[in-house]
Write a protein that holds these residues in place. Structure first.
Motif, mmCIF file in Angstrom:
data_model
loop_
_atom_site.group_PDB
_atom_site.id
_atom_site.type_symbol
_atom_site.label_atom_id
_atom_site.label_comp_id
_atom_site.label_asym_id
_atom_site.label_seq_id
_atom_site.Cartn_x
_atom_site.Cartn_y
_atom_site.Cartn_z
ATOM 1 N N SER A 74 0.752 -1.170 -0.037
ATOM 2 C CA SER A 74 -0.004 0.139 -0.153
ATOM 3 C C SER A 74 0.973 1.295 0.001
ATOM 4 C CB SER A 74 -0.888 -0.077 1.231
ATOM 5 O OG SER A 74 -0.324 0.155 2.241
ATOM 6 N N LEU A 122 -0.514 4.196 -2.143
ATOM 7 C CA LEU A 122 -1.743 4.645 -1.734
ATOM 8 C C LEU A 122 -1.388 5.577 -0.360
ATOM 9 C CD1 LEU A 122 -4.816 4.888 -2.196
ATOM 10 C CD2 LEU A 122 -4.858 2.740 -0.655
ATOM 11 N N TRP A 123 -0.566 5.032 0.308
ATOM 12 C CA TRP A 123 -0.295 5.875 1.585
ATOM 13 C C TRP A 123 0.483 7.006 1.351
ATOM 14 C CZ3 TRP A 123 -0.919 5.821 6.675
ATOM 15 C CH2 TRP A 123 0.333 6.495 7.485
ATOM 16 N N LEU A 130 0.012 8.699 -1.298
ATOM 17 C CA LEU A 130 -1.093 9.813 -1.955
ATOM 18 C C LEU A 130 -1.930 10.318 -0.613
ATOM 19 C CD1 LEU A 130 -2.051 7.946 -5.122
ATOM 20 C CD2 LEU A 130 -0.920 10.019 -5.067
ATOM 21 N N LEU A 131 -2.279 9.548 0.148
ATOM 22 C CA LEU A 131 -3.216 9.921 1.109
ATOM 23 C C LEU A 131 -2.460 11.003 2.076
ATOM 24 C CD1 LEU A 131 -5.792 9.499 2.356
ATOM 25 C CD2 LEU A 131 -4.907 7.778 3.790
#
Length: 97
Positions: free
Chosen positions: A35, A38-39, A41-42
């Motif tokens: 992840s 995604l991590w 980006l978040l």
């Protein structure tokens, strides 16, 4: 409006690069398993939102004024069309009487 959007996107990309560098260097955790993207980006989104809110306040106000002006013009045009329809309807009713 486009200027505000591009400025906000620029802040996000800058935050994305900084957060990506911090994760890559090990200062920030890498996330769980696969992840990592995604991590990053978040985290970049969470960091860039308050920065954009503070830094782009004047630009956001300008964009808001443009939107309000467009809405006001659309309302005026709609009211003018409605008035023309009412006049035409009144004239047609008067001719029938």
């Amino acid at each position: 409006m486009l200027r505000y959007t591009l400025m906000r996107l620029g802040i996000f990309v800058g935050c994305l690069l900084v957060v990506g560098g911090l994760v890559y260097s090990g200062i920030l955790p890498r996330g769980l398993g696969d992840s990592n993207v995604l991590w990053v980006l978040l985290l970049a989104l969470v960091v860039s939102a308050p920065i954009s809110f503070v830094v782009l306040r004047k630009e956001r106000d300008r964009a808001s004024e443009q939107v309000v002006a467009k809405v006001d013009r659309a309302k005026a045009t709609l009211e003018a069309n409605r008035t023309q329809e009412d006049l035409a309807d009144d004239l047609a009713r008067a001719q029938r009487s």
